[in-house]
Design a protein around this motif. Structure first.
Motif, short mmCIF file in Angstrom:
data_model
loop_
_atom_site.label_atom_id
_atom_site.label_comp_id
_atom_site.label_asym_id
_atom_site.label_seq_id
_atom_site.Cartn_x
_atom_site.Cartn_y
_atom_site.Cartn_z
N ALA A 434 10.94 -30.69 24.49
CA ALA A 434 9.78 -29.83 24.69
C ALA A 434 10.04 -28.62 25.58
CB ALA A 434 8.61 -30.65 25.27
N CYS A 435 11.10 -28.65 26.37
CA CYS A 435 11.29 -27.60 27.39
C CYS A 435 12.45 -26.68 27.07
CB CYS A 435 11.51 -28.25 28.76
SG CYS A 435 10.14 -29.27 29.32
N GLU A 436 12.38 -25.50 27.65
CA GLU A 436 13.47 -24.53 27.55
C GLU A 436 13.70 -23.90 28.92
OE1 GLU A 436 15.41 -24.23 25.18
OE2 GLU A 436 14.35 -25.10 23.48
N GLY A 437 14.76 -23.11 29.02
CA GLY A 437 15.05 -22.43 30.28
C GLY A 437 15.33 -23.42 31.40
N ARG A 438 14.95 -23.05 32.60
CA ARG A 438 15.19 -23.91 33.76
C ARG A 438 14.37 -25.18 33.73
NH1 ARG A 438 18.18 -22.18 37.97
NH2 ARG A 438 18.85 -19.99 38.02
N ASP A 439 13.27 -25.18 32.96
CA ASP A 439 12.46 -26.39 32.86
C ASP A 439 13.18 -27.49 32.07
OD1 ASP A 439 10.41 -25.39 34.33
OD2 ASP A 439 9.17 -24.81 32.61
N ARG A 440 14.15 -27.11 31.25
CA ARG A 440 14.89 -28.12 30.48
C ARG A 440 16.04 -28.63 31.35
NH1 ARG A 440 18.63 -27.95 25.99
NH2 ARG A 440 18.15 -25.76 25.55
N VAL A 441 15.79 -29.75 31.99
CA VAL A 441 16.77 -30.37 32.89
C VAL A 441 17.82 -31.13 32.09
CG1 VAL A 441 17.07 -31.96 34.82
CG2 VAL A 441 15.01 -30.54 34.68
N GLU A 442 17.38 -31.78 31.01
CA GLU A 442 18.27 -32.60 30.19
C GLU A 442 19.11 -31.70 29.28
OE1 GLU A 442 18.51 -36.13 30.00
OE2 GLU A 442 17.39 -36.09 31.87
N ARG A 443 20.37 -31.51 29.64
CA ARG A 443 21.26 -30.62 28.89
C ARG A 443 22.60 -31.31 28.63
NH1 ARG A 443 19.97 -25.37 28.28
NH2 ARG A 443 17.96 -24.71 29.16
N CYS A 444 22.55 -32.33 27.82
CA CYS A 444 23.76 -33.11 27.53
C CYS A 444 24.71 -32.33 26.62
CB CYS A 444 23.38 -34.44 26.86
SG CYS A 444 22.34 -35.48 27.89
N GLU A 445 25.99 -32.67 26.71
CA GLU A 445 27.03 -32.08 25.87
C GLU A 445 27.87 -33.20 25.27
OE1 GLU A 445 27.26 -28.93 25.25
OE2 GLU A 445 27.05 -27.68 27.04
N VAL A 446 28.63 -32.86 24.24
CA VAL A 446 29.60 -33.81 23.69
C VAL A 446 30.90 -33.68 24.47
CG1 VAL A 446 28.56 -33.85 21.41
CG2 VAL A 446 30.30 -32.13 21.93
#
Length: 507
Positions: A434-446
């Motif tokens: 639901a979030c983008e920018g700094r509000d998106r805390v969950e930023r997983c990578e492979v």
């Protein structure tokens, strides 16, 4: 059918039903032939497609049949829209001819979808109707992907209508529990995405004590998370064994959580010290979310446990900016083995796609400058950072579906702990979607992306010893549907064929 051929026990209503069906065969065949002729010719059929009277005949015969066959039951509700019409297109002209259908007045009504009336020949200009008319299970991953597609194409109204339809119908009770929870969490997350004012997405909640407890419950319940921490401990102990001249171990942890990982590390040190007391120094960093008071409570609990196990523990809390970190400021000494623990830390730090300061790479550069013996990286395996929105939704469905399945692997778990872990997962998924920018805390990578980032920061992959992998495979053996494998220099832990966490060592 001749009357003499009818069975003797056939009722009069049954005979009338058969007659009506036979009566409907002729106009039905004509209608099908006309549509075939119209669709197979490239341009002009030679005549306009006037099919209205034949549709009425066919519907009339079916209506009579339905009314006879259901006379002893409650009325069927298959309704023809009062404004439904047969729409035909004349190839050499721009006009379309609409032949209205007579409205049914009997108690039995027939619902005819506009697709059937159009015969597939009219070209819709509205993608909205195409999506909503699609014959999909209401509660399905495919329906959620339809919402993601609509959002990606800036068709919020379409997305909201699909979400509303899904919300109005309860999930199928025969669907397994983990799948129902996944549908529920994703439905809520997509609602927050489309209408964040009415459905505020989780942001600040990710930094609360309640979420911290949820994360701890998740690690207790999911073998993939537990094994990730265990891999970090084993690699740190391996680095200590590489320097037999010292029994001093210093671990710098940038997000210690509730300290559960170090309870296991203390136990391992206790069994290995063989009369020569080991010293474990833990340095952790305080910030706006990890306050000194909470960290001090973690240190007190670990100090008591260390005393019971005969291990000397030094617990330091440091309050510094990333730009101020150095060996001196962190209390590093020459006669100790220095390890840095980055277990489930980096994915929550903004990168270059969010901030020009790029705290994620800044931390890696500072850690490299400390010259640690080993750096442990443990992360969730999900392409959820810079991927397009629709890809993120597909990844989230696959990842969280497997993760919910993973935490169901311990049926003897206290229900309150399972509920707490699931609540934490719902917040993580909601923030990611639901979030983008700094509000998106969950930023997983492979892992492939983490590997590239680590190498750009100057780190080299440090292969984990075979005994580390063997120990983890032995641990996972008791968990159904879970597996451990080595791949591209990392140790992958997964459930149901999906990798959930990857642990790797660097220096």
């Amino acid at each position: 059918m001749e009357r003499s051929a009818w069975p003797k026990n056939l009722s009069s209503s049954g005979k009338r039903t058969i007659q009506d069906l036979l009566h409907g065969q002729n106009p039905t065949k004509k209608l099908a032939d006309l549509f075939d002729t119209h669709s197979q010719t490239s341009n002009d059929t030679g005549q306009p497609l006037f099919a209205g009277h034949m549709v009425v005949n066919v519907l009339g015969s079916f209506s009579n049949t339905l009314s006879l066959s259901s006379s002893d039951q409650s009325d069927e509700v298959l309704q023809v829209r009062s404004n439904a019409c047969v729409r035909s297109e004349v190839s050499e002209g721009s006009e379309s001819i609409n032949t209205p259908l007579p409205r049914k007045t009997s108690n039995t009504q027939i619902r005819l979808d506009q697709n059937l009336i159009d015969g597939g020949h009219s070209r819709r200009t509205s993608d909205q109707k195409s999506i909503l008319d699609r014959k999909l299970p209401v509660w399905s991953r495919q329906s959620l992907m339809e919402v993601a597609t609509a959002i990606s194409e800036d068709r919020a109204e379409v997305a909201w209508q699909i979400l509303t339809r899904m919300s109005a119908i309860p999930p199928n009770p025969i669907v397994k529990y983990s799948e129902r929870k996944l549908m529920e969490y994703m439905l809520s997350a997509l609602k927050s995405r489309v209408s964040p004012v009415d459905n505020p997405p989780p942001v600040a909640e990710l930094f609360t004590k309640d979420h911290l407890l949820s994360a701890q419950s998740l690690c207790n319940l999911s073998p993939c998370f537990k094994l990730g921490f265990e891999a970090a401990n084993l690699a740190i102990l391996e680095a200590l064994l590489e320097q037999p001249s010292t029994n001093k171990l210093h671990v710098i942890d940038f997000d210690i959580g509730l300290g559960g990982q170090y309870r296991d590390l203390l136990r391992a040190l206790s069994t290995r010290q063989a009369g020569n007391q080991s010293t474990l120094k833990i340095t952790t960093l305080a910030d706006i979310f990890n306050g000194e008071e909470r960290l001090r409570m973690v240190g007190d609990r670990l100090s008591k446990l260390a005393a019971d196990m005969g291990v000397r523990l030094v617990f330091n809390i440091v309050s510094q900016k990333l730009s101020e970190l150095s060996r001196d400021s962190l209390g590093c000494e020459a006669d100790e083995v220095l390890a840095v623990n980055l277990a489930f830390k980096l994915y929550r730090m903004p990168d270059e796609s969010v901030s020009v300061e790029n705290p994620r790479d800044e931390l890696l550069r500072r850690v490299k400058g400390l010259a640690p013996r080993v750096v442990m990286l443990v992360e969730q395996e999900m392409n959820g950072n810079t991927a397009p929105f629709k890809v993120r939704i597909g990844e989230a469905l696959a990842y969280y579906g497997a993760l919910l399945q993973s935490i169901q692997s311990k049926p003897w778990t206290v229900e309150s702990e399972r509920a707490r872990a699931e609540k934490g997962l719902s917040r993580k998924l909601g923030n990611s979607v639901a979030c983008e920018g700094r509000d998106r805390v969950e930023r997983c990578e492979v892992f492939g992306k983490w590997r590239a980032r680590m190498e750009m920061a100057g780190f080299e992959l440090k292969p984990l010893g075979q005994h580390v992998v063997k120990s983890m495979k032995e641990m996972v053996g008791k968990y159904l549907e879970h597996a451990v494998k080595e791949e591209n220099g990392g140790v992958c832990m997964g459930c149901g064929g999906r990798t959930l966490t990857v642990a790797s060592a660097w220096h």
